[in-house]
Each structure stands twice: as C-alpha cells, then as structure tokens.
Write an enzyme that holds these catalytic residues in place. Structure first.
Site, PDB file in Angstrom:
ATOM      1  N   CYS A 101       0.870  -1.190   0.000  1.00 24.87           N
ATOM      2  CA  CYS A 101       0.000   0.000   0.000  1.00 24.87           C
ATOM      3  C   CYS A 101       0.905   1.238   0.000  1.00 24.87           C
ATOM      4  O   CYS A 101       1.993   1.201   0.550  1.00 24.87           O
ATOM      5  CB  CYS A 101      -0.854   0.063   1.258  1.00 24.87           C
ATOM      6  SG  CYS A 101      -2.027  -1.288   1.450  1.00 24.87           S
ATOM      7  N   GLU A 141      -9.532 -11.801 -26.891  1.00 24.18           N
ATOM      8  CA  GLU A 141      -8.559 -11.819 -25.799  1.00 24.18           C
ATOM      9  C   GLU A 141      -7.358 -12.639 -26.283  1.00 24.18           C
ATOM     10  O   GLU A 141      -7.511 -13.625 -26.979  1.00 24.18           O
ATOM     11  CB  GLU A 141      -9.243 -12.457 -24.573  1.00 24.18           C
ATOM     12  CG  GLU A 141      -8.362 -13.084 -23.544  1.00 24.18           C
ATOM     13  CD  GLU A 141      -7.449 -12.117 -22.819  1.00 24.18           C
ATOM     14  OE1 GLU A 141      -7.900 -11.033 -22.407  1.00 24.18           O
ATOM     15  OE2 GLU A 141      -6.245 -12.443 -22.707  1.00 24.18           O
ATOM     16  N   CYS A 143      -7.002   1.027 -16.637  1.00 23.05           N
ATOM     17  CA  CYS A 143      -6.340   0.966 -15.322  1.00 23.05           C
ATOM     18  C   CYS A 143      -5.140   1.901 -15.294  1.00 23.05           C
ATOM     19  O   CYS A 143      -4.353   1.873 -14.353  1.00 23.05           O
ATOM     20  CB  CYS A 143      -5.924  -0.468 -15.005  1.00 23.05           C
ATOM     21  SG  CYS A 143      -4.849  -1.198 -16.236  1.00 23.05           S
TER      22      CYS A 143
HETATM   23  N1  SAH Z   1     -11.984  -7.256 -19.310  1.00 26.05           N
HETATM   24  C1  SAH Z   1     -11.388  -8.261 -18.479  1.00 26.05           C
HETATM   25  C2  SAH Z   1      -9.848  -8.312 -18.516  1.00 26.05           C
HETATM   26  C3  SAH Z   1      -9.114  -7.018 -18.598  1.00 26.05           C
HETATM   27  S1  SAH Z   1      -7.379  -7.160 -18.303  1.00 26.05           S
HETATM   28  C4  SAH Z   1     -11.885  -8.134 -17.058  1.00 26.05           C
HETATM   29  O1  SAH Z   1     -12.405  -7.119 -16.663  1.00 26.05           O
HETATM   30  O2  SAH Z   1     -11.762  -9.104 -16.310  1.00 26.05           O
HETATM   31  C5  SAH Z   1      -6.700  -6.947 -19.925  1.00 26.05           C
HETATM   32  C6  SAH Z   1      -6.706  -8.215 -20.743  1.00 26.05           C
HETATM   33  O3  SAH Z   1      -6.137  -7.918 -22.030  1.00 26.05           O
HETATM   34  C7  SAH Z   1      -5.877  -9.346 -20.188  1.00 26.05           C
HETATM   35  O4  SAH Z   1      -6.712 -10.466 -20.069  1.00 26.05           O
HETATM   36  C8  SAH Z   1      -4.790  -9.586 -21.259  1.00 26.05           C
HETATM   37  O5  SAH Z   1      -4.451 -10.956 -21.406  1.00 26.05           O
HETATM   38  C9  SAH Z   1      -5.436  -9.061 -22.498  1.00 26.05           C
HETATM   39  N2  SAH Z   1      -4.570  -8.598 -23.602  1.00 26.05           N
HETATM   40  C10 SAH Z   1      -3.348  -8.015 -23.533  1.00 26.05           C
HETATM   41  N3  SAH Z   1      -2.927  -7.639 -24.746  1.00 26.05           N
HETATM   42  C11 SAH Z   1      -3.910  -7.967 -25.629  1.00 26.05           C
HETATM   43  C12 SAH Z   1      -4.085  -7.791 -27.040  1.00 26.05           C
HETATM   44  N4  SAH Z   1      -3.148  -7.215 -27.789  1.00 26.05           N
HETATM   45  N5  SAH Z   1      -5.224  -8.232 -27.591  1.00 26.05           N
HETATM   46  C13 SAH Z   1      -6.202  -8.827 -26.838  1.00 26.05           C
HETATM   47  N6  SAH Z   1      -6.090  -9.014 -25.508  1.00 26.05           N
HETATM   48  C14 SAH Z   1      -4.967  -8.592 -24.902  1.00 26.05           C
END
Ligand code: SAH
Length: 455
Positions: free
Chosen positions: A70, A336, A411
């Site tokens: 933290c 994904e 994020c």
């Molecule tokens: N929307 C989801 C995950 C978001 S995290 C949720 O809320 O749970 C971001 C995700 O993007 C991760 O799962 C990662 O594996 C994926 N990712 C990273 N680069 C990527 C790309 N170029 N194309 C597609 N997915 C990707």
C-alpha cells in the site's frame, strides 16, 4: 510539499528545486535528509513533519512501511479519492490536451470527470492472496513464515494479517504455514533451488463463500501429502478446493504449467451481479469483487444498450464484461490474447446459458480488423486494455468501424489520455469519465469513460 507523485510520494520544492519525499503529503512542511541528487530533482528521506496536513491519518497497518503493498495509508480515504480524481483530470489535460469540467462546474465546456466512486468500507477487499513461504530460521527453527518481500529485496518478512485482504485468506495462509511447518515440510529457497513449498495462493468467493487453497510446489511429491491435505481441511472449515501447482523453474513467476487437484473441486464459483463464474487456480479474476460490479455497471450504463445492439468487447479476459453486456445486447463478440482465458470465457457463457456471445483468441488489433472484413458492424465497442493501453492499429480500426459509442475501461490514466486524444482526433467526443477505486490505499485508479461519435 506541493503535490503527490504517481507512486504516492510527496513532491516538495526547496528554492525551486524538486525533491521527492516518501511519506510526505501535499500542504505539509517537513524536515528531510537528501539521499540522492540528480540535475533536475532529488530524493529525500522524511525526518520530521513540522506542519501536518489535515488529510494525514495514522496508517492502521503495523507493517505499512516495510511492506510497500500500500502507498496511501497515511492519507485519509476521502483525500485518496479526491487525489485519484485529480490524477485522472491532470493526465487528461497534460497528456491528452483535453479540457476537463466538473465536478461542480458542469456548465463549463469539457469532459465531465466525476468524483471517484470509493468503497463504504475500504478494507479487507481483496479476494485473492499470493504469499511466498520461507523459513523463520535455519533448520526449521521458528517453523515456516509467510508474508511479503521486504521492499527492494527477496527477503521474506512474516505477516499475520494484511488489512486489504479478506480475513478468510489470512486464515488460510496462517493455517497452511502452521500445519506445513508442523509436518516439517521445507520451504523453497530461491538461491539453492531446493525445498518444496514456494507460495500459498488463497482465493475466496465473496458472494458464495467458497474457498480455494493452491500450494505452489517445487516438484510433484509433497512429503506427508495426505496428512497435509487432512490438516488443511481441519484448519480451514468450508474449504471447497485444495490444488497443487508444480513450478520447478528458478523464476519470479509464481505459477508453473501443471495444476493437480489434491482434494475437492478444480474451481470455485463466484458471482458478479447475476452472472456466475467458475474460477480455476490460474484464472484471471478481478481482485476487488465489490468495486468490479460497480465498474461493470458503469460500463453497461455507458453502453446504453436496448437489446438490439452488436457489441465488441476487446481485451475481454474470461468474458466478465462480455457476459454482463450480453444480457442487454443482440450479439457480443469478445477477443482476448490468452487462450486459456477464452476457454474460461466460453465455459462461463455456457454456465450461465448465455448464447449470444462469441469469443475468439488473438490480439485485438488483429482479430477486430478481420471481423470488419467479415462485415461485423458494432454499435458499441468496449475496450479494457492492460496498462500500456490500446494498440494504435486497434484505435484506427475503431475509427474505421465508426461505432456510435466507445466505452473505455482503463487501469492507467496516462495511456487512457493518449488514446482518448487519438479517438477525439478521429471524430469522437469524450463525454464523461468515472474513476472507480478498485484498490483503496494504493495509487492505482480505474476509470470507465464514455465516448460518442461527433456526427
Ligand atoms: N476485461 C477483463 C480483462 C481485462 S485485463 C476483465 O475485466 O476481467 C486486460 C486483458 O487484455 C488481459 O486479459 C490480457 O491478457 C489481455 N490482452 C493483452 N494484450 C492484448 C491484445 N493485444 N489483444 C487482446 N487481448 C490482450
């Protein structure tokens, strides 16, 4: 002190020179010792607070300073939320060259950046703990310890409780540490590569009460395995799954490739809203389930679905947002890059009887242009990229597809600002940005943004 940096460090000025001071807050007058000087700035250690900020509070966690997990516990929660909103607004203005309005001055031209949505109780919010295991002393003296790496090192410091972790996960870690120690099972040693127990991972389904314990081991045959499983079952009433993951590599990566079930099921279930998810030992699942629901509801709200729309969910992970959207859309397409996550996404769709969603494995910037070639024309595109933001090729494809709305879940406010600029230049207007506090007491901030096509 004039501000707070990205990592929660105080930013101070002495005769126009900038000093970063860990632990100091904006508005404070402090006495420091300079520890490192560069041409334009330096780092200093906080010695005394001469005039404390009204936002200063005593950090409740006894190991706050050593741990580093933290960064903002010395700041009141209200002040943390205000700072997170300001951080987002500053990024939009500085990096995105975007005008920001509100809160309170909605009449002004510009993007409405809402106050951060915080938690009613911002403690004990995490549903997953991943804890390294070590020895208290040589030759099993002092038994096993489990905790965190001292800042900037790989020395394990024992921890009894983590105030942002659900109590149940703390109980699991303490129980495993105790019973494995009693059985004389040795902890893995990073330097020699010997010893068995590397990490304990505990997962808790907030809405189902289900508990998973994962032992990450340096090899397959755990000494006294059956006794260990029996003792864990006794010590953790209500446990539904005990798994072992084998990782024999000398690496910082926690999980290895092989997962075995030692007792119970291979997954635990949890729900977000009305949707049920099966979570396996290695699955990605948001760690703050309470705020995840808040964030997804915001995304759904911004998507303004009537049941007729075609929606794309880019960077869909295990399909969490996709399944949320599917209940209100005609068709949802999720993409994904991690194949296992797509397997989970399909399983989760089936588990909930949701049929109007299709998932594809691949890079969003490759798969979505291919969908465009196939004639898929989305009304809404949702993106939820990792910290580095969206690939430029994906943003170009979005501009070519011309959906009515884009919902951007982010994020990282700096890459969000960069990407919003590109979408604005291509014909979209950012209407509003809602920061959501998914990680209280840390410097992380999540945002959900709504963009609409200008014409
Ligand atoms: N929307 C989801 C995950 C978001 S995290 C949720 O809320 O749970 C971001 C995700 O993007 C991760 O799962 C990662 O594996 C994926 N990712 C990273 N680069 C990527 C790309 N170029 N194309 C597609 N997915 C990707």
């Amino acid at each position: 002190m004039v501000g707070l940096g990205h990592d929660g460090e105080g930013v101070g000025r002495v005769n126009g020179f900038t000093l970063f001071v860990q632990g100091a807050l904006p508005g404070e007058k402090v006495r420091v010792k300079v520890v490192k000087l560069k041409k334009q700035y330096g780092y200093a250690k906080l010695l005394d607070i001469l005039e404390p900020s009204a936002d200063r509070v005593d950090a409740p966690c006894p190991i706050y300073k050593q741990c580093g997990g933290c960064q903002l516990q010395h700041m009141s929660y209200e002040a943390q939320l205000r700072w997170k909103r300001q951080l987002v607004a500053d990024n939009l203005e500085r990096i995105g060259k975007l005008a920001v309005a509100g809160p309170g001055d909605a009449a002004r031209e510009g993007i409405l950046v809402h106050p951060t949505i915080g938690m009613d109780d911002p403690w004990r919010y995490r549903n997953k703990a991943q804890v390294p295991i070590g020895h208290g002393g040589p030759d099993m003296e002092g038994g096993l310890i489990a905790g965190f790496y001292a800042q900037g090192s790989h020395r394990i410091i024992d921890m009894e409780a983590c105030l942002i972790q659900h109590e149940q996960n703390d109980d699991v870690v303490r129980a495993v540490k105790r019973v494995a120690g009693e059985l004389g099972i040795r902890a893995y040693n990073e330097e020699t590569g010997r010893g068995m127990l590397r990490h304990v991972v505990a997962r808790y389904g907030f809405n189902t009460g289900e508990i998973m314990v994962v032992l990450i081991t340096n090899g397959e045959s755990i000494p006294h395995r059956d006794e260990l499983v029996g003792l864990i079952r006794e010590a953790v009433p209500g446990v539904t799954s005990i798994c072992q993951n084998v990782n024999t590599q000398q690496t910082n990566v926690i999980f290895g490739d092989r997962t075995l079930v030692l007792w119970g099921r291979d997954v635990i279930y949890d729900t977000i809203g009305d949707i049920r998810f099966a979570i396996s030992a290695r699955s990605f699942y948001q760690v703050n389930p309470v705020q995840t629901e808040v964030l997804y509801r915001k995304a759904l709200d911004f998507a303004a679905l009537t049941g007729e729309e075609v929606v794309i969910d880019a960077y869909c992970g295990i399909g969490t947002i996709s399944l949320f959207l599917a209940q209100r859309a005609r068709n949802v397409y999720g993409v994904e890059i991690v194949g296992e996550a797509i397997d989970d996404a399909r399983a989760n769709a089936a588990l909930n009887g949701i049929r109007n969603v299709q998932f594809e494995t691949g890079a969003a910037e490759v798969v979505i242009p291919a969908w465009r070639q196939q004639g898929i024309a989305p009304d809404v595109i949702v993106v939820d990229p990792p910290r580095k933001g969206c690939d430029a090729a994906l943003l170009e494809t979005i501009l070519e597809m011309r959906p009515e709305r884009v919902v951007y879940v982010s994020c990282n406010p700096s890459t969000l600002a960069r990407d919003l600029r590109m979408l604005e230049d291509g014909g979209y207007r950012t209407v509003e940005v809602q920061p959501v506090d998914m990680f209280p007491h840390t410097t992380h901030v999540e945002c959900c943004s709504l963009l609409v096509r200008k014409d």
